[in-house]
Design a protein around this motif. Sequence first.
Motif, PDB file in Angstrom:
ATOM      1  N   LEU A  53       0.813  -1.216   0.000  1.00  0.00           N
ATOM      2  CA  LEU A  53       0.000   0.000   0.000  1.00  0.00           C
ATOM      3  C   LEU A  53       0.851   1.273   0.000  1.00  0.00           C
ATOM      4  N   ALA A  54       2.047   1.170   0.559  1.00  0.00           N
ATOM      5  CA  ALA A  54       2.917   2.342   0.643  1.00  0.00           C
ATOM      6  C   ALA A  54       3.472   2.702  -0.732  1.00  0.00           C
ATOM      7  N   PRO A  55       3.890   3.951  -0.912  1.00  0.00           N
ATOM      8  CA  PRO A  55       4.524   4.339  -2.177  1.00  0.00           C
ATOM      9  C   PRO A  55       5.780   3.499  -2.440  1.00  0.00           C
ATOM     10  N   LYS A  56       6.088   3.296  -3.712  1.00  0.00           N
ATOM     11  CA  LYS A  56       7.293   2.534  -4.051  1.00  0.00           C
ATOM     12  C   LYS A  56       8.546   3.269  -3.600  1.00  0.00           C
ATOM     13  N   GLN A  57       8.507   4.590  -3.732  1.00  0.00           N
ATOM     14  CA  GLN A  57       9.633   5.418  -3.310  1.00  0.00           C
ATOM     15  C   GLN A  57       9.234   6.198  -2.060  1.00  0.00           C
ATOM     16  N   ILE A  58       9.861   5.881  -0.936  1.00  0.00           N
ATOM     17  CA  ILE A  58       9.571   6.572   0.322  1.00  0.00           C
ATOM     18  C   ILE A  58      10.774   7.435   0.688  1.00  0.00           C
ATOM     19  N   ASP A  59      10.556   8.735   0.780  1.00  0.00           N
ATOM     20  CA  ASP A  59      11.647   9.651   1.109  1.00  0.00           C
ATOM     21  C   ASP A  59      11.695   9.978   2.602  1.00  0.00           C
ATOM     22  N   CYS A  60      10.554   9.867   3.262  1.00  0.00           N
ATOM     23  CA  CYS A  60      10.498  10.163   4.697  1.00  0.00           C
ATOM     24  C   CYS A  60       9.348   9.387   5.325  1.00  0.00           C
ATOM     25  N   ILE A  61       9.618   8.798   6.498  1.00  0.00           N
ATOM     26  CA  ILE A  61       8.605   8.063   7.250  1.00  0.00           C
ATOM     27  C   ILE A  61       8.165   8.923   8.428  1.00  0.00           C
ATOM     28  N   GLY A  62       6.870   9.006   8.643  1.00  0.00           N
ATOM     29  CA  GLY A  62       6.340   9.734   9.788  1.00  0.00           C
ATOM     30  C   GLY A  62       5.861   8.777  10.865  1.00  0.00           C
ATOM     31  N   LEU A  65       9.840  -1.983   9.732  1.00  0.00           N
ATOM     32  CA  LEU A  65      10.002  -1.186   8.520  1.00  0.00           C
ATOM     33  C   LEU A  65      11.418  -1.272   7.959  1.00  0.00           C
ATOM     34  N   LYS A  66      12.396  -1.437   8.833  1.00  0.00           N
ATOM     35  CA  LYS A  66      13.779  -1.554   8.378  1.00  0.00           C
ATOM     36  C   LYS A  66      13.967  -2.725   7.425  1.00  0.00           C
ATOM     37  N   GLU A  67      13.102  -3.733   7.569  1.00  0.00           N
ATOM     38  CA  GLU A  67      13.213  -4.930   6.735  1.00  0.00           C
ATOM     39  C   GLU A  67      12.582  -4.757   5.353  1.00  0.00           C
ATOM     40  N   VAL A  68      11.752  -3.729   5.179  1.00  0.00           N
ATOM     41  CA  VAL A  68      11.004  -3.611   3.923  1.00  0.00           C
ATOM     42  C   VAL A  68      11.228  -2.298   3.172  1.00  0.00           C
ATOM     43  N   THR A  69      11.974  -1.372   3.747  1.00  0.00           N
ATOM     44  CA  THR A  69      12.273  -0.129   3.044  1.00  0.00           C
ATOM     45  C   THR A  69      13.692   0.325   3.358  1.00  0.00           C
ATOM     46  N   GLU A  70      14.291   0.985   2.377  1.00  0.00           N
ATOM     47  CA  GLU A  70      15.637   1.521   2.577  1.00  0.00           C
ATOM     48  C   GLU A  70      15.607   2.914   3.194  1.00  0.00           C
ATOM     49  N   CYS A  71      14.438   3.513   3.255  1.00  0.00           N
ATOM     50  CA  CYS A  71      14.316   4.859   3.821  1.00  0.00           C
ATOM     51  C   CYS A  71      14.721   4.859   5.294  1.00  0.00           C
ATOM     52  N   ARG A  72      15.578   5.792   5.661  1.00  0.00           N
ATOM     53  CA  ARG A  72      16.002   5.927   7.061  1.00  0.00           C
ATOM     54  C   ARG A  72      15.758   7.334   7.592  1.00  0.00           C
ATOM     55  N   ALA A 113      16.428   9.591  20.617  1.00  0.00           N
ATOM     56  CA  ALA A 113      17.772   9.078  20.906  1.00  0.00           C
ATOM     57  C   ALA A 113      17.881   7.598  20.551  1.00  0.00           C
ATOM     58  N   ASP A 114      16.847   6.821  20.878  1.00  0.00           N
ATOM     59  CA  ASP A 114      16.837   5.394  20.535  1.00  0.00           C
ATOM     60  C   ASP A 114      16.881   5.199  19.022  1.00  0.00           C
ATOM     61  N   CYS A 115      16.112   6.003  18.310  1.00  0.00           N
ATOM     62  CA  CYS A 115      16.049   5.872  16.857  1.00  0.00           C
ATOM     63  C   CYS A 115      17.387   6.214  16.209  1.00  0.00           C
ATOM     64  N   SER A 135      20.312   5.941  17.565  1.00  0.00           N
ATOM     65  CA  SER A 135      21.253   4.858  17.870  1.00  0.00           C
ATOM     66  C   SER A 135      20.999   3.620  17.012  1.00  0.00           C
ATOM     67  N   ASN A 136      19.800   3.539  16.425  1.00  0.00           N
ATOM     68  CA  ASN A 136      19.457   2.413  15.552  1.00  0.00           C
ATOM     69  C   ASN A 136      19.547   2.760  14.069  1.00  0.00           C
ATOM     70  N   GLY A 137      20.209   3.875  13.771  1.00  0.00           N
ATOM     71  CA  GLY A 137      20.508   4.189  12.376  1.00  0.00           C
ATOM     72  C   GLY A 137      19.518   5.081  11.661  1.00  0.00           C
ATOM     73  N   TRP A 138      18.575   5.684  12.390  1.00  0.00           N
ATOM     74  CA  TRP A 138      17.597   6.568  11.762  1.00  0.00           C
ATOM     75  C   TRP A 138      18.083   8.020  11.786  1.00  0.00           C
ATOM     76  N   MET A 139      17.783   8.759  10.740  1.00  0.00           N
ATOM     77  CA  MET A 139      18.030  10.199  10.709  1.00  0.00           C
ATOM     78  C   MET A 139      16.736  10.875  11.163  1.00  0.00           C
ATOM     79  N   VAL A 140      16.771  11.472  12.331  1.00  0.00           N
ATOM     80  CA  VAL A 140      15.542  11.876  13.011  1.00  0.00           C
ATOM     81  C   VAL A 140      15.343  13.392  13.025  1.00  0.00           C
ATOM     82  N   GLU A 141      14.108  13.785  12.746  1.00  0.00           N
ATOM     83  CA  GLU A 141      13.659  15.149  12.982  1.00  0.00           C
ATOM     84  C   GLU A 141      12.378  15.074  13.796  1.00  0.00           C
TER      85      GLU A 141
END
Length: 200
Positions: free
Chosen positions: A1-10, A25-32, A49-51, A53-59
Amino acid sequence: LAPKQIDCIGMVGTGIQARYQLQFLKEVTECRKLLIYGRTPEHVDDFSADCVSNGWMVEVAQSANELLDQCGLIVTTTTSREAILGKDCYQTKKIKKQHITCIGADAPGKMELDVNLVTSASLLVADSLLQTQERGEYEMAIKQGLVAVDDVIEIGKLVIDKREKPSIINEEGLSIFDSSGVAVQDCIIANMVYTSLMKS
């Protein structure tokens, strides 16, 4: 259902369920790239902080509706009993294809999406048509006569129909999947996980 190209996850919510959803989500998309909205600043800080440390670029968003403007995929994971996402606004036109997965509204009276956001969707999906009338994100819209039960499709039927007619999932617009929780599905999944662990 999600877009093929995901630039940002909310992500709406900062608890255990939000952490699990990101892990999956880490298993099904390359978006971080991750945009977070939470109502308790201390929880937002800890979650961020947890995110990181797990490789997410957070805003961090100052309002939930910022996610509608910036994210192709949004996941809601709160226990709210009033709309958080979509209040005083309709679906954004900045994003061509957008999907929202709703996890939190698992009991009568709970809701995370404004009814106007629900009615603006081009595709409404649920795990159970029976349950969606009495709980979850479509409950209020159905009770107010804004959405008919026939406007909602069960996820299992969608999977089958997609094989025969791939165009059932639009390339544009908003789709929403509301998971209110089905016990038999939980049991089947638990059995699959157990069987897999026993084999390994």
